[in-house]
Design an enzyme around this catalytic site. Sequence first.
Site, PDB file in Angstrom:
ATOM      1  N   LYS A  58      36.639 -19.083 -14.999  1.00 17.55           N
ATOM      2  CA  LYS A  58      36.751 -17.811 -15.732  1.00 17.55           C
ATOM      3  C   LYS A  58      37.508 -18.033 -17.044  1.00 17.55           C
ATOM      4  O   LYS A  58      37.118 -17.516 -18.089  1.00 17.55           O
ATOM      5  CB  LYS A  58      37.480 -16.760 -14.880  1.00 17.55           C
ATOM      6  CG  LYS A  58      36.658 -16.245 -13.700  1.00 17.55           C
ATOM      7  CD  LYS A  58      37.489 -15.392 -12.744  1.00 17.55           C
ATOM      8  CE  LYS A  58      36.735 -15.111 -11.451  1.00 17.55           C
ATOM      9  NZ  LYS A  58      37.514 -14.398 -10.427  1.00 17.55           N
ATOM     10  N   GLN A 102      43.270 -12.724  -8.254  1.00 21.71           N
ATOM     11  CA  GLN A 102      42.279 -13.515  -7.509  1.00 21.71           C
ATOM     12  C   GLN A 102      42.486 -13.340  -6.004  1.00 21.71           C
ATOM     13  O   GLN A 102      43.607 -13.437  -5.505  1.00 21.71           O
ATOM     14  CB  GLN A 102      42.397 -14.999  -7.914  1.00 21.71           C
ATOM     15  CG  GLN A 102      41.326 -15.902  -7.334  1.00 21.71           C
ATOM     16  CD  GLN A 102      39.908 -15.578  -7.815  1.00 21.71           C
ATOM     17  OE1 GLN A 102      39.704 -15.095  -8.912  1.00 21.71           O
ATOM     18  NE2 GLN A 102      38.925 -15.846  -6.981  1.00 21.71           N
ATOM     19  N   ASP A 125      37.934  -6.249 -12.559  1.00 18.07           N
ATOM     20  CA  ASP A 125      37.175  -6.608 -11.351  1.00 18.07           C
ATOM     21  C   ASP A 125      36.479  -5.385 -10.752  1.00 18.07           C
ATOM     22  O   ASP A 125      35.597  -5.531  -9.898  1.00 18.07           O
ATOM     23  CB  ASP A 125      38.130  -7.158 -10.276  1.00 18.07           C
ATOM     24  CG  ASP A 125      38.070  -8.674 -10.157  1.00 18.07           C
ATOM     25  OD1 ASP A 125      37.032  -9.257 -10.512  1.00 18.07           O
ATOM     26  OD2 ASP A 125      39.070  -9.261  -9.695  1.00 18.07           O
TER      27      ASP A 125
HETATM   28  N1  GUN Z   1      37.498 -13.859  -4.867  1.00 13.08           N
HETATM   29  C1  GUN Z   1      36.173 -14.099  -4.716  1.00 13.08           C
HETATM   30  N2  GUN Z   1      35.483 -13.435  -5.663  1.00 13.08           N
HETATM   31  C2  GUN Z   1      36.372 -12.771  -6.408  1.00 13.08           C
HETATM   32  C3  GUN Z   1      36.270 -11.898  -7.540  1.00 13.08           C
HETATM   33  O1  GUN Z   1      35.184 -11.597  -8.054  1.00 13.08           O
HETATM   34  N3  GUN Z   1      37.437 -11.419  -8.028  1.00 13.08           N
HETATM   35  C4  GUN Z   1      38.633 -11.708  -7.478  1.00 13.08           C
HETATM   36  N4  GUN Z   1      39.708 -11.175  -8.005  1.00 13.08           N
HETATM   37  N5  GUN Z   1      38.765 -12.500  -6.437  1.00 13.08           N
HETATM   38  C5  GUN Z   1      37.641 -13.024  -5.906  1.00 13.08           C
END
Ligand code: GUN
Length: 299
Positions: A58, A102, A125
């Site tokens: 990311k 995350q 998110d």
């Molecule tokens: N863990 C797995 N996928 C995601 C996501 O799209 N966002 C976040 N914050 N954690 C994750």
Amino acid sequence: MEINKTAQIIDGRLVAKKLKEKMKNEIVAMIDEGENCPHLAAILVGDDPASQTYVANKEKAAQNIGIISSTYRYPTDISENELLEIVNYLNNDPEIDGFIVQLPLPAHITESKIIESINPAKDVDGFHPINVGNMVLGQPGFLSATPYGIMYLLDYYNIKTQGKHCVVLGRSNIVGRPMSILLSRKTGNANSTVTLCHSKTENMADITKTADILICAIGKPEFVTADMVKPGATVIDVGIHRIPDSAKEKGYRLTGDVAFDEVSQKASFITPVPGGVGPMTIAMLLKNTLSAYKKEFYK
Ligand code: GUN
């Protein structure tokens, strides 16, 4: 003689690349006009290798299109209160346009408590109940990146959803549940008839065989086989799994929730793993960050 028709590949890598290029041009133009760079932050707790990789990807993708990216790393034993303080700090930092926490978090931290503490206007998110509520109501707000990316792919490939039967496998808060809602919404002309299947669903194959569009987010490698798929269906694979494979240099191969080789002989469109849904998730997170920067949803 039977003709073996192969499905068209939905190239998420290409679509994500094009979308990121478009956003990059927009950001460059904004900066030329004297505006600040958008800024995305990530909170990463612990040392889960998958989470580390996701966050690193990311960060890199953000920087590539002119979004500043900061990662706040904390040890697994951080307390819930300390984490809440960090979220509060980012909520109030005017330099940060959007941030993510995350997941998964360590077991001693209540995920919902952390998510609920995020300022919805910075929740890129789309996990906060306010954003989930807006999604359900068809109101503007941040959409969860993976389902948002799938909607974008269906639109890009001109795959009609109106009146179609969409079957979603998996009811997670991040993918399956929001996917089922987005597909049934009037907003955005999705207008599908949706069935949401999960671990307690009986006779699942009878249901999947009636799907015009089958979204597979069940978390089991190669779970969906050709006999579960209607001829000519669109098959979207959200899973990503490492399968030990001594024939590969890395010692493993990547596969999805779909048995790709056989299903691709029966479907009309299919996403590969890797290179399908995965790259779209990151692109949509960046799109959400740009929306947060522009205060598109919350003033
Ligand atoms: N863990 C797995 N996928 C995601 C996501 O799209 N966002 C976040 N914050 N954690 C994750």
